[in-house]
Write an enzyme that holds these catalytic residues in place. Structure first.
Site, PDB file in Angstrom:
ATOM      1  N   GLU A   1      22.929 -81.931  53.997  1.00  0.00           N
ATOM      2  CA  GLU A   1      22.198 -81.527  52.794  1.00  0.00           C
ATOM      3  C   GLU A   1      20.838 -82.207  52.724  1.00  0.00           C
ATOM      4  O   GLU A   1      19.851 -81.594  52.325  1.00  0.00           O
ATOM      5  CB  GLU A   1      23.007 -81.843  51.527  1.00  0.00           C
ATOM      6  CG  GLU A   1      24.187 -80.907  51.298  1.00  0.00           C
ATOM      7  CD  GLU A   1      23.772 -79.447  51.127  1.00  0.00           C
ATOM      8  OE1 GLU A   1      22.612 -79.182  50.756  1.00  0.00           O
ATOM      9  OE2 GLU A   1      24.597 -78.558  51.390  1.00  0.00           O
TER      10      GLU A   1
ATOM     11  N   TYR B   1      21.599 -81.453  42.629  1.00  0.00           N
ATOM     12  CA  TYR B   1      22.032 -80.387  43.526  1.00  0.00           C
ATOM     13  C   TYR B   1      22.872 -80.945  44.683  1.00  0.00           C
ATOM     14  O   TYR B   1      23.962 -80.443  44.978  1.00  0.00           O
ATOM     15  CB  TYR B   1      20.811 -79.621  44.079  1.00  0.00           C
ATOM     16  CG  TYR B   1      21.164 -78.867  45.336  1.00  0.00           C
ATOM     17  CD1 TYR B   1      21.830 -77.649  45.246  1.00  0.00           C
ATOM     18  CD2 TYR B   1      20.899 -79.402  46.595  1.00  0.00           C
ATOM     19  CE1 TYR B   1      22.217 -76.980  46.393  1.00  0.00           C
ATOM     20  CE2 TYR B   1      21.281 -78.738  47.739  1.00  0.00           C
ATOM     21  CZ  TYR B   1      21.941 -77.525  47.634  1.00  0.00           C
ATOM     22  OH  TYR B   1      22.332 -76.880  48.770  1.00  0.00           O
TER      23      TYR B   1
ATOM     24  N   ASP C   1      19.973 -74.328  43.772  1.00  0.00           N
ATOM     25  CA  ASP C   1      18.765 -74.593  44.563  1.00  0.00           C
ATOM     26  C   ASP C   1      17.924 -73.319  44.516  1.00  0.00           C
ATOM     27  O   ASP C   1      18.212 -72.408  43.723  1.00  0.00           O
ATOM     28  CB  ASP C   1      19.127 -75.004  46.000  1.00  0.00           C
ATOM     29  CG  ASP C   1      19.780 -73.876  46.793  1.00  0.00           C
ATOM     30  OD1 ASP C   1      20.064 -72.797  46.200  1.00  0.00           O
ATOM     31  OD2 ASP C   1      20.008 -74.052  48.004  1.00  0.00           O
TER      32      ASP C   1
END
Ligand code: SF4
Length: 389
Positions: A59, A142, A160
């Protein structure tokens, strides 16, 4: 099903995205997304096997970097640092060197800091709840939600850019990407979906996947979309206009003169300042100026004799950096603000953390003997791939 008429690019959206309508039938939408994802998911390396650490690394890498570039780097990075303890114990230059090719090195430093916090506060195990994850350095709402929901099944929403676009189109909401009101609305709608769904892990990842592969910016591939039946933008034929694009950031142009001093012993490198663009990374001696400066005059401040060999523009998120590359034919004076330079042996350059732009400057002067694999992959992928690193 109704849709507001989107405003043309450049004009202001409605001030209050709270007036946007909701995504209709969240239960049905999440069911369709989950069924689709189980057959359409891309076989990305961080999905098999899954772990909190692998999700964390991927991520952070995927922020501002294309999937195709991350795949190579991810495999190398987790092979070099297979768990948080290994990453936490590594010196920063080693972490930055392993990050080469991905750009935006601030992310590498924050990931490093997160690994140290995981070791100190969580016994080396990546925490499982979004609240704990969000307390780690550099981990925002997020990323915390992505790890907590996708790896551990926590019922938390995530938003996102891809998810915002999908939700705006499903609801026919004429929001503008990047506007706080649009983001607040998207978090609310993502919350409704994740509350209504069977599996938060699958629904969340399916939303992201749909935005990345089908409901893409510009013209989406609605014929392949599993939730086309519920899409207000498609019903109105407005899918290419929703949502409005992000407001362009004000760009600056910088002009830098690079002095490449190479001899049989190696290449002269210096460390950049600890803050700002490419912080603490190594580079050939570089004199920074603005677009009003003459490149040769910049070079002359540190070297008497030189010849021009190349110039190129490196695009970052907010800046266009013009690099003017000179081959130094007389000694390059040190920059007192940067500490003593080092002469890196030709075969050892890969052990130094150099930005893609620094590599390119060295290449253009014929000084390098090696190009990092991620950079070669990026060039095959096209010009946008060198952005920001
Ligand atoms: Fe996006 Fe088209 Fe699907 Fe609507 S129908 S969500 S615009 S891909």
């Amino acid at each position: 099903m109704s849709i507001r008429t989107p405003l043309p690019p450049g004009s202001d959206p409605p001030p209050d995205a709270g007036s946007f309508g909701p995504v209709s039938d969240p239960k049905g939408v999440s069911e369709a997304l989950e069924a689709w994802f189980r057959v359409a998911a891309r076989p990305l390396p961080w999905r098999n096997p899954r772990s909190g650490y692998r999700a964390l690394v991927s991520e952070v890498m995927l922020q501002q970097t294309q999937v195709s570039r991350v795949i190579d780097s991810f495999e190398r990075f987790v092979a070099r640092f297979p768990e948080p303890a290994a990453l936490a114990a590594a010196p920063e230059p080693e972490v930055l060197a392993a990050w080469q090719g991905l750009g935006y090195y601030r992310r590498a430093r924050l990931l490093h800091a997160a690994a140290r916090a995981i070791v100190e506060r969580h016994g080396g195990e990546v925490p499982s709840s979004a609240a704990e994850l969000e307390s780690l350095p550099g981990i925002g709402r997020y990323t915390a939600a992505a790890i907590a929901s996708i790896v551990h099944g926590e019922r938390v929403p995530l938003v996102d850019g891809n998810v915002t676009r999908v939700l705006c189109r499903l609801a026919g909401a004429p929001g503008r990407m990047g506007d706080p009101a649009t983001e607040r609305w998207a978090w609310r709608e993502a919350g409704s979906l994740v509350q209504a769904c069977t599996s938060p892990a699958v629904t969340n990842e399916a939303l992201m996947e749909l935005g990345a592969t089908v409901c893409v910016p510009g013209t989406p591939d609605c014929a392949r979309c599993p939730v086309a039946h519920a899409c207000a933008a498609r019903a109105a034929g407005r899918q290419a206009e929703v949502p409005l694009p992000k407001r362009p950031a004000r760009r600056r142009t910088l002009r830098w003169a690079v002095l490449v001093d190479a001899d049989v012993h190696g290449i002269l490198l210096e460390r950049r300042p600890a803050r700002g663009l490419w912080a603490s990374m190594m580079q050939p001696p570089t004199v920074e100026g603005t677009e009003r400066d003459d490149p040769a005059a910049l070079a002359r401040t540190r070297c008497e004799r030189f010849e021009a060999v190349a110039s190129f523009v490196h695009v970052t998120s907010h800046r266009d950096v013009e690099f003017w590359v000179f081959r130094a034919n007389s000694p390059v004076s040190p920059d007192p603000a940067l500490g003593p330079p080092v002469r890196a042996a030709h075969g050892a350059l890969g052990g130094h953390a150099l930005s893609n732009a620094a590599w390119r400057a060295l290449e253009s002067a014929g000084a390098v003997v090696r190009t990092p694999p991620a950079t070669r992959a990026a060039r095959r992928a096209g010009p946008s791939a060198s952005t920001g690193s």
